[in-house]
Every structure is written in structure tokens, then in C-alpha cells.
Design an enzyme around this catalytic site. Sequence first.
Site, PDB file in Angstrom:
ATOM      1  N   LEU A 177      -7.795 -24.383 -61.373  1.00  0.00           N
ATOM      2  CA  LEU A 177      -8.613 -25.358 -62.091  1.00  0.00           C
ATOM      3  C   LEU A 177      -9.045 -26.446 -61.111  1.00  0.00           C
ATOM      4  CD1 LEU A 177      -9.719 -27.036 -64.489  1.00  0.00           C
ATOM      5  CD2 LEU A 177      -7.380 -27.863 -64.858  1.00  0.00           C
ATOM      6  N   THR A 206     -11.217 -29.977 -61.157  1.00  0.00           N
ATOM      7  CA  THR A 206     -12.018 -30.975 -61.873  1.00  0.00           C
ATOM      8  C   THR A 206     -12.961 -31.650 -60.875  1.00  0.00           C
ATOM      9  OG1 THR A 206     -10.640 -32.931 -61.560  1.00  0.00           O
ATOM     10  CG2 THR A 206     -10.012 -31.425 -63.363  1.00  0.00           C
ATOM     11  N   GLY A 207     -14.049 -32.182 -61.390  1.00  0.00           N
ATOM     12  CA  GLY A 207     -15.078 -32.713 -60.496  1.00  0.00           C
ATOM     13  C   GLY A 207     -15.769 -31.580 -59.751  1.00  0.00           C
ATOM     14  N   GLY A 258     -20.171 -32.309 -54.832  1.00  0.00           N
ATOM     15  CA  GLY A 258     -19.485 -32.766 -53.622  1.00  0.00           C
ATOM     16  C   GLY A 258     -18.237 -31.985 -53.245  1.00  0.00           C
ATOM     17  N   TYR A 276     -11.362 -49.297 -56.826  1.00  0.00           N
ATOM     18  CA  TYR A 276     -11.254 -47.940 -56.277  1.00  0.00           C
ATOM     19  C   TYR A 276     -10.015 -47.810 -55.389  1.00  0.00           C
ATOM     20  CZ  TYR A 276     -12.813 -43.664 -53.895  1.00  0.00           C
ATOM     21  OH  TYR A 276     -12.907 -42.393 -53.386  1.00  0.00           O
ATOM     22  N   LYS A 281      -6.791 -45.346 -56.023  1.00  0.00           N
ATOM     23  CA  LYS A 281      -6.443 -44.276 -55.087  1.00  0.00           C
ATOM     24  C   LYS A 281      -5.042 -44.461 -54.497  1.00  0.00           C
ATOM     25  CE  LYS A 281     -10.116 -41.712 -55.460  1.00  0.00           C
ATOM     26  NZ  LYS A 281     -10.016 -40.364 -56.015  1.00  0.00           N
ATOM     27  N   ILE A 338     -17.002 -38.818 -46.414  1.00  0.00           N
ATOM     28  CA  ILE A 338     -17.470 -37.439 -46.561  1.00  0.00           C
ATOM     29  C   ILE A 338     -18.867 -37.485 -47.161  1.00  0.00           C
ATOM     30  CG2 ILE A 338     -16.913 -35.167 -47.520  1.00  0.00           C
ATOM     31  CD1 ILE A 338     -14.649 -36.351 -45.714  1.00  0.00           C
ATOM     32  N   THR A 378     -21.391 -36.736 -49.518  1.00  0.00           N
ATOM     33  CA  THR A 378     -21.523 -36.206 -50.890  1.00  0.00           C
ATOM     34  C   THR A 378     -22.440 -37.149 -51.680  1.00  0.00           C
ATOM     35  OG1 THR A 378     -19.774 -37.525 -51.917  1.00  0.00           O
ATOM     36  CG2 THR A 378     -19.068 -35.487 -50.846  1.00  0.00           C
TER      37      THR A 378
END
Length: 256
Positions: A13, A15-16, A20, A163, A167, A196, A198
Amino acid sequence: MAATTRLISRLALVTGGGSGIGRAVCQRFASEGALVVVADLNEEAANETLRSLSRDHKVQEHMAAAVDVSSKQSVEDLVESIQRRYFQPASVCVNAAGITQDDFLLRLEEAAFDRVVGVNLKGTFLVVQAVAAAMVASGVSKGSIVTVGSIVGKVGNIGQVNYSASKAGVEGITRTAAKELSRYRIRCNCVLPGFISTPMTDKVPERVIHKMTSLVPLGRMGEPAEVADVCSFLASDDSRYITGTSIEVTGGLFMG
Ligand code: NAP
């Protein structure tokens, strides 16, 4: 990228998975033989990823699904739909869903703090909890959960108080889950991407990208596939003696 079969017979699985890093993880896992459940808030994007996946499964197929990782009901519905479709839970999970909503500490609205924490931190909790519960209930013989943190969770970043806090918390969830779940043969590790390329970083102003890139020892932004390579390693038996760790995928940014 060398195609291998080290994820053959694994149900994964992601997610997201509609964009990206998550999309690159789906593609990498499928190329290594996994059956992939592409889950995203944006169902059309998830379906687009699904159409891009290699398919050499004789019986079962990959699937796409809508999920909002910040909603307990939505995450539980997803886990149930996987069980209904494949008669087993995912034994690999990468939680790549994430958002930013940047502003300086002195200006950040409470709602923007709550939203980012709700998706990135609570979403990680809900996904790890639901996926792990399904693995435990089925007596999975080897589970691997990969969370997606950020180097920013370690070092902070101007304009990202929400953010970076979310994280940093993802690493806390990961290490605690690793300790609690090892007795069920479930490993849990975190990847910490740097900068990265994206849609998430497409929003960052060019001058900021230029400045950050100049600080990266390897001299460039990373590619989603380079994060997917590490997720694939963590998902596979090649990392069977690794749990509770975070791996930086940053081109050397902020090392040491
Ligand atoms: P991205 O291209 O924006 O992909 C994130 C995906 O997550 C999008 O498809 C997004 O859908 C989806 N999503 C957002 N909220 C969701 C929710 N509540 N439930 C389910 N899916 C949701 O970003 P990315 O750069 O690949 O980031 C992937 C992960 O890596 C994130 O956790 C991010 O924080 C982390 N990361 C990225 C970088 C980087 O430099 N790119 C660095 C460090 C960490 P919508 O498009 O509909 O919002």
C-alpha cells in the site's frame, strides 16, 4: 535502475501514490514484482499512476483507491477494501501522503498548523496504526512499514514551522512503532528526503531552489526515483535486520 523480483508476492500500500515520490515508489515496487495499491486524496491522479505500472501478474491486479489519510474512517475503509479485494492485508506500506502550507512563525495561521499536522503527523499515525493492526490480525510473517519524514524535521527550515514539527513527529511515531511492532515481525523505518524534484517543490521560488541546491554536496536536487530506491530496500528482505531507523536521502545536505 535494475529490475529485480525481490518484492514478488508482496502486497504494498502506497499513500500519496498519485504524485511525486509516492508515484515513483509505486512504479519501483511494481517493477520489483509487488502488487500495488495506489492510494491518494486525488483519485484521478492515483488512477494515472495505476495505468503507468508494470503488469505481469497472472491472477491479481494492482488497484487505485481514494483516501484521506487525515481521516480515521477513510483510512479504515481503505484497509478494509484491500482485505476484501485481496483476502489479505498489505504486508508493505509506504505512507508518502504529505502537504506543505508555509509561512513564517510570526504569521502562520492556526488552521495552517492544524492542517499540515493533520495530514503529515496524524495521517502517519492513522495509516501506521490501521495497517499494523491488519498485519497483526492476519499474523503476517514479515511486515515492513516505511514512513516519509523530511530532513527538515531534523534541522528546521525557515517558513516551515508546521511542516518541520510534523516531520519530526513522524520519526517519533516510526521509532515507537518499531519498538512495539517488532514482536509481530513488523519493521518500521523512515526515509528523510532532502530537496526532491516533485510538484511539492515546484511551488518553491526559483531563487530558493537555487540557494538550496548550492548547499547540496552532490550539487543537484534529488529525483523521486532515488527516494523510491531506498523505500524498495526498506520494504524488502535486504533490510531484514533494520528497524526504527531513518535514512537521509539528501545528496549530503545538512550531513553530520
Ligand atoms: P506531492 O508530489 O505533492 O505528492 C503528495 C501526494 O499526497 C499528492 O498526490 C497529494 O494529493 C497527496 N495527499 C495530500 N494530502 C493527502 C491526504 N490527506 N490523503 C491522501 N493523500 C494526500 O509531494 P512529494 O514531494 O512527492 O511528497 C511526498 C512525501 O515526501 C510527503 O510526505 C512530503 O512531505 C515528503 N517530502 C518531500 C520532499 C520534497 O523535496 N519533495 C522532501 C522531504 C519530504 P493532492 O495533490 O491532491 O494534494
